[in-house]
Write an enzyme that holds these catalytic residues in place. Structure first.
Site, PDB file in Angstrom:
ATOM      1  CG  HIS A   1       4.490   6.981  -7.574  1.00 33.80           C
ATOM      2  ND1 HIS A   1       4.672   5.838  -6.845  1.00 33.80           N
ATOM      3  CD2 HIS A   1       3.218   6.930  -8.039  1.00 33.80           C
ATOM      4  CE1 HIS A   1       3.564   5.117  -6.873  1.00 33.80           C
ATOM      5  NE2 HIS A   1       2.662   5.760  -7.585  1.00 33.80           N
TER       6      HIS A   1
HETATM    7  C1  UD1 Z   1      -0.591   7.497 -11.556  1.00 34.68           C
HETATM    8  C2  UD1 Z   1      -1.782   7.143 -10.672  1.00 34.68           C
HETATM    9  C3  UD1 Z   1      -1.276   6.501  -9.385  1.00 34.68           C
HETATM   10  C4  UD1 Z   1      -0.393   5.318  -9.688  1.00 34.68           C
HETATM   11  C5  UD1 Z   1       0.723   5.727 -10.646  1.00 34.68           C
HETATM   12  C6  UD1 Z   1       1.505   4.507 -11.048  1.00 34.68           C
HETATM   13  C7  UD1 Z   1      -3.798   8.558 -10.677  1.00 34.68           C
HETATM   14  C8  UD1 Z   1      -4.545   9.595  -9.926  1.00 34.68           C
HETATM   15  N1  UD1 Z   1      -2.542   8.343 -10.278  1.00 34.68           N
HETATM   16  O1  UD1 Z   1       0.192   8.453 -10.860  1.00 34.68           O
HETATM   17  O2  UD1 Z   1      -2.389   6.048  -8.611  1.00 34.68           O
HETATM   18  O3  UD1 Z   1       0.155   4.865  -8.481  1.00 34.68           O
HETATM   19  O4  UD1 Z   1       0.155   6.330 -11.809  1.00 34.68           O
HETATM   20  O5  UD1 Z   1       2.812   4.810 -11.419  1.00 34.68           O
HETATM   21  O6  UD1 Z   1      -4.329   7.968 -11.583  1.00 34.68           O
HETATM   22  N2  UD1 Z   1       4.733  11.327 -16.757  1.00 34.68           N
HETATM   23  C9  UD1 Z   1       5.695  11.022 -17.682  1.00 34.68           C
HETATM   24  N3  UD1 Z   1       5.467   9.966 -18.512  1.00 34.68           N
HETATM   25  C10 UD1 Z   1       4.340   9.215 -18.465  1.00 34.68           C
HETATM   26  C11 UD1 Z   1       3.372   9.559 -17.525  1.00 34.68           C
HETATM   27  C12 UD1 Z   1       3.584  10.614 -16.681  1.00 34.68           C
HETATM   28  O7  UD1 Z   1       6.728  11.668 -17.775  1.00 34.68           O
HETATM   29  O8  UD1 Z   1       4.216   8.256 -19.228  1.00 34.68           O
HETATM   30  C13 UD1 Z   1       4.964  12.453 -15.826  1.00 34.68           C
HETATM   31  C14 UD1 Z   1       4.242  13.725 -16.243  1.00 34.68           C
HETATM   32  O9  UD1 Z   1       5.045  14.790 -15.866  1.00 34.68           O
HETATM   33  C15 UD1 Z   1       3.003  13.692 -15.374  1.00 34.68           C
HETATM   34  C16 UD1 Z   1       3.489  13.030 -14.106  1.00 34.68           C
HETATM   35  O10 UD1 Z   1       4.474  12.092 -14.530  1.00 34.68           O
HETATM   36  O11 UD1 Z   1       2.460  14.953 -15.134  1.00 34.68           O
HETATM   37  C17 UD1 Z   1       2.428  12.332 -13.304  1.00 34.68           C
HETATM   38  O12 UD1 Z   1       1.748  11.360 -14.115  1.00 34.68           O
HETATM   39  P1  UD1 Z   1       0.246  10.919 -13.795  1.00 34.68           P
HETATM   40  O13 UD1 Z   1      -0.150   9.837 -14.704  1.00 34.68           O
HETATM   41  O14 UD1 Z   1      -0.645  12.103 -13.726  1.00 34.68           O
HETATM   42  O15 UD1 Z   1       0.304  10.399 -12.318  1.00 34.68           O
HETATM   43  P2  UD1 Z   1       1.256   9.321 -11.632  1.00 34.68           P
HETATM   44  O16 UD1 Z   1       2.023  10.042 -10.571  1.00 34.68           O
HETATM   45  O17 UD1 Z   1       2.005   8.560 -12.639  1.00 34.68           O
HETATM   46  N1  UDP Z   2       7.692  -1.109 -10.864  1.00 40.18           N
HETATM   47  C1  UDP Z   2       8.507  -1.370 -11.950  1.00 40.18           C
HETATM   48  N2  UDP Z   2       9.567  -0.530 -12.205  1.00 40.18           N
HETATM   49  C2  UDP Z   2       9.847   0.534 -11.416  1.00 40.18           C
HETATM   50  C3  UDP Z   2       9.016   0.798 -10.295  1.00 40.18           C
HETATM   51  C4  UDP Z   2       7.936  -0.033 -10.060  1.00 40.18           C
HETATM   52  O1  UDP Z   2       8.296  -2.348 -12.659  1.00 40.18           O
HETATM   53  O2  UDP Z   2      10.821   1.235 -11.680  1.00 40.18           O
HETATM   54  C5  UDP Z   2       6.521  -1.965 -10.629  1.00 40.18           C
HETATM   55  C6  UDP Z   2       6.431  -2.598  -9.257  1.00 40.18           C
HETATM   56  O3  UDP Z   2       7.087  -3.844  -9.222  1.00 40.18           O
HETATM   57  C7  UDP Z   2       4.935  -2.729  -9.053  1.00 40.18           C
HETATM   58  C8  UDP Z   2       4.370  -1.584  -9.830  1.00 40.18           C
HETATM   59  O4  UDP Z   2       5.380  -1.140 -10.715  1.00 40.18           O
HETATM   60  O5  UDP Z   2       4.444  -3.913  -9.640  1.00 40.18           O
HETATM   61  C9  UDP Z   2       3.987  -0.498  -8.871  1.00 40.18           C
HETATM   62  O6  UDP Z   2       3.718   0.663  -9.565  1.00 40.18           O
HETATM   63  P1  UDP Z   2       3.659   2.070  -8.859  1.00 40.18           P
HETATM   64  O7  UDP Z   2       4.447   2.042  -7.618  1.00 40.18           O
HETATM   65  O8  UDP Z   2       4.017   3.052  -9.891  1.00 40.18           O
HETATM   66  O9  UDP Z   2       2.113   2.263  -8.576  1.00 40.18           O
HETATM   67  P2  UDP Z   2       1.163   1.848  -7.354  1.00 40.18           P
HETATM   68  O10 UDP Z   2       1.272   0.395  -7.135  1.00 40.18           O
HETATM   69  O11 UDP Z   2       1.587   2.672  -6.183  1.00 40.18           O
HETATM   70  O12 UDP Z   2      -0.180   2.275  -7.832  1.00 40.18           O
END
Ligand code: UD1
Ligand code: UDP
Length: 378
Positions: A202
């Site tokens: 992601h």
């Molecule tokens: C965010 C964090 C990242 C973290 C990740 C955990 C920042 C800069 N990024 O990235 O560090 O690793 O969360 O998973 O803060 N969306 C949905 N449903 C939701 C949220 C998002 O469908 O509940 C979709 C939307 O299309 C959105 C995209 O995911 O535009 C990205 O979501 P966003 O929260 O901006 O960034 P993450 O990639 O989730």
């Molecule tokens: N995780 C989860 N379900 C999923 C994918 C990840 O519960 O389908 C958990 C995973 O075990 C870890 C956390 O989400 O604890 C990591 O989140 P993510 O990779 O989105 O973010 P990051 O750690 O890179 O910020």
């Protein structure tokens, strides 16, 4: 002590949960704010259920948007709540936009910030997380570094706040849930897989870049293993947008499923043979004694070199000419090695709350006599 705790995304809910439970155990009442950056059930509410957390006191519902939109909306919303509640300390964890917004809002109001998971650096300025964590570390008063290595980074950067070495709360979270995860049915039992690799993807610098994502898809086709892929909505959107979905599914060995709740995801981590990921938290989780798995990091760098040093993680890059061959070779060489966990013993949340309690619970008449055990000497 009146802590004000801010979370915004999936990993923050998981990793903050042990700290919140520790506050409750000590009858410390905290204000709990969700910025609403993650809002889908599978990225937010399901983690409140699995981690047995109460609902937040406030949800700003900032939703999706550009980094500036998310950061600015949260900044304004958090400032309003801080003015209303006047907490002693704002507690944040990690490197998301929620973290930077909360730290910035607090420091401008002269409220000290406690940053959990301080000192991580990827030295990759393409990453929004690298901006957030660097800026937050330099405006925080209490820096909870998970390891000696991260504490040294903070020292070398001459941060202004106090640095404490505590371990990572993800180990606390994981160890508290994993016994239950072992008892549930596998979320992919109906697929009857004879062994599988677990994939998550992601990171913005991977999935928002069509060339890199295309390369990852190409490379994953060459990995000789069934692959279970709980796909983040961001990644699904990009796969569709760049017309890569057919390529990804063409050989039938990649099984796309919805993002999993924590219990189900841990079950997949228990059952898989190895992990392919660009996640930060998963690089830490695989080092937990009850998992002890190998992870191949689909990135150019990692801010978690401790997991590489402990033998759990290998950064394999994103080049389709290189990473699948490396993964296949390392798998052939064998994945089962004894290793130790660099992220603590599952008591990081106790150490963090100890520090905060000592700072905020003693009166001038009764100075707290407890030694500052976790503080680094520098
Ligand atoms: C965010 C964090 C990242 C973290 C990740 C955990 C920042 C800069 N990024 O990235 O560090 O690793 O969360 O998973 O803060 N969306 C949905 N449903 C939701 C949220 C998002 O469908 O509940 C979709 C939307 O299309 C959105 C995209 O995911 O535009 C990205 O979501 P966003 O929260 O901006 O960034 P993450 O990639 O989730
Ligand atoms: N995780 C989860 N379900 C999923 C994918 C990840 O519960 O389908 C958990 C995973 O075990 C870890 C956390 O989400 O604890 C990591 O989140 P993510 O990779 O989105 O973010 P990051 O750690 O890179 O910020």
């Amino acid at each position: 002590m009146k802590p004000f705790v801010v979370i915004g995304t999936r990993p923050e809910i998981i990793k903050m949960a042990p700290v919140l439970h520790e506050f409750s155990k000590r009858s410390i009442r905290y204000f709990f704010l969700h910025t609403g950056q993650h809002y889908s059930h599978g990225l937010s509410k399901s983690f409140f259920i699995d981690m047995k957390l109460r609902d937040p006191d406030s949800n700003l519902e900032i939703g999706s948007g550009t980094h500036s939109q998310q950061t600015a909306r949260a900044l304004l919303g958090i400032e309003e709540k801080l003015l209303e509640h006047k907490p002693d300390v704002v507690v944040v964890l990690g490197d998301t936009n929620a973290v930077l917004s909360a730290a910035l809002a607090a420091v401008k109001l002269d409220i000290p910030v406690g940053h959990i998971e301080a000192g991580l650096r990827s030295y990759d300025m393409r990453m929004p997380e690298e901006h957030n964590r660097r800026l937050t570390d330099h405006i925080s008063k209490y820096l909870f570094a998970p390891t000696d290595y991260t504490a040294r980074i903070l020292k070398n950067e001459n941060v202004w706040g106090n640095v404490y070495i505590t371990g990572n709360t993800v180990i606390d979270a994981l160890e508290s849930i994993i016994p239950k995860a072992r008892k549930i049915e596998s979320p992919v039992s109906e697929k009857n897989l004879d062994g599988f690799a677990l994939l998550t993807l992601h990171r913005a610098e991977n999935v928002d870049n069509p060339e890199i994502l295309k390369g990852l898809v190409k490379g994953l086709q060459v990995v000789r293993k069934d692959i279970v892929f709980p796909a983040h909505p961001r990644t699904l959107r990009r796969l569709e947008e760049f017309n890569l979905m057919d390529d990804l599914c063409s050989l039938g060995h990649i099984h796309i499923v919805n993002p999993m709740g924590y219990m189900s995801f841990l079950r997949l981590l228990i059952d898989c043979e190895f992990v392919l990921t660009d996640s930060g938290g998963i690089q830490e989780e695989v080092t937990a004694p009850s998992l002890n798995k190998r992870v191949f990091v689909l990135r150019r760098s990692t801010e978690r070199p401790e997991a590489v040093e402990s033998g759990h993680a290998t950064v394999v890059g994103t080049d389709p000419k290189k990473f699948p061959a490396l993964v296949n070779r390392l798998c052939e060489e064998g994945l089962d090695v004894r290793r130790s966990c660099p992220y603590g013993e599952g008591d990081a949340s106790v150490k963090i709350v100890d520090v905060l309690t000592r700072e905020f619970s003693c009166s001038p008449e009764q100075p707290n006599a407890q030694p500052d055990r976790y503080r680094t000497p520098f």
